[in-house]
Write an enzyme that holds these catalytic residues in place. Sequence first.
Site, mmCIF file in Angstrom:
data_model
loop_
_atom_site.group_PDB
_atom_site.id
_atom_site.type_symbol
_atom_site.label_atom_id
_atom_site.label_comp_id
_atom_site.label_asym_id
_atom_site.label_seq_id
_atom_site.Cartn_x
_atom_site.Cartn_y
_atom_site.Cartn_z
ATOM 1 N N ARG A 127 0.837 -1.188 0.000
ATOM 2 C CA ARG A 127 0.000 0.000 0.000
ATOM 3 C C ARG A 127 0.874 1.241 0.000
ATOM 4 O O ARG A 127 1.846 1.336 0.754
ATOM 5 C CB ARG A 127 -0.910 0.035 1.224
ATOM 6 N N ARG B 12 -6.448 2.130 -3.058
ATOM 7 C CA ARG B 12 -5.445 1.412 -2.277
ATOM 8 C C ARG B 12 -5.519 -0.089 -2.509
ATOM 9 O O ARG B 12 -6.598 -0.629 -2.752
ATOM 10 C CB ARG B 12 -5.572 1.715 -0.791
ATOM 11 N N ASP C 79 -6.684 -1.685 2.698
ATOM 12 C CA ASP C 79 -6.949 -0.793 3.820
ATOM 13 C C ASP C 79 -7.443 -1.678 4.962
ATOM 14 O O ASP C 79 -8.363 -2.476 4.764
ATOM 15 C CB ASP C 79 -8.019 0.228 3.437
ATOM 16 N N ASP D 266 -8.671 -1.440 8.968
ATOM 17 C CA ASP D 266 -9.036 -0.572 10.086
ATOM 18 C C ASP D 266 -9.540 -1.406 11.254
ATOM 19 O O ASP D 266 -10.280 -2.378 11.061
ATOM 20 C CB ASP D 266 -10.156 0.392 9.687
#
Length: 158
Positions: free
Chosen positions: A79, A88, A91, A93
């Site tokens: 990334r 991207r 990702d 999270d």
Amino acid sequence: MTRAFLSLGSNLGDRRQFLQEAVGSLGSSVTAVSPVYETDPVGGPEQGRFLNLVVQLETDLAPRELLAVCHRLESAAQRVRTQHWGPRTLDVDIIWIDGTTVDDPDLTIPHPRWSERTFVLAPLADLAPELVDPDVYARAQGQVHQVEPLVGWEPTEP
């Protein structure tokens, strides 16, 4: 051990492969993986559609240690952070950690926008429906549709 949820998304390259490799590298801490959803990007610049899923973990990692795992997964997927909310390869999270709140400039748990985004709420509801309020879900941004599940993932026996 504490239950935690990570949201994973990809909209560059072999999206499914990036998700598959990230989930696989989390190893035995993974207890469940949601179905995969294809989603329109929310916010940010014009870009391609995402594949998204949520992973449930049982972990003894502290929040910052788990954040380091997220960054390691993103790095492994090469990334590059050139544009805020831009396209991207991966990702990752932290969405939720049971019994944990963090409100620091570089880490907020629960994730500050988790309840605003259908691409998080739909797969999270598949794994932990008790965390997803139907009224909040109805107001969330973005369209999603379920696609083929992640192949080859099975929970590891304790």
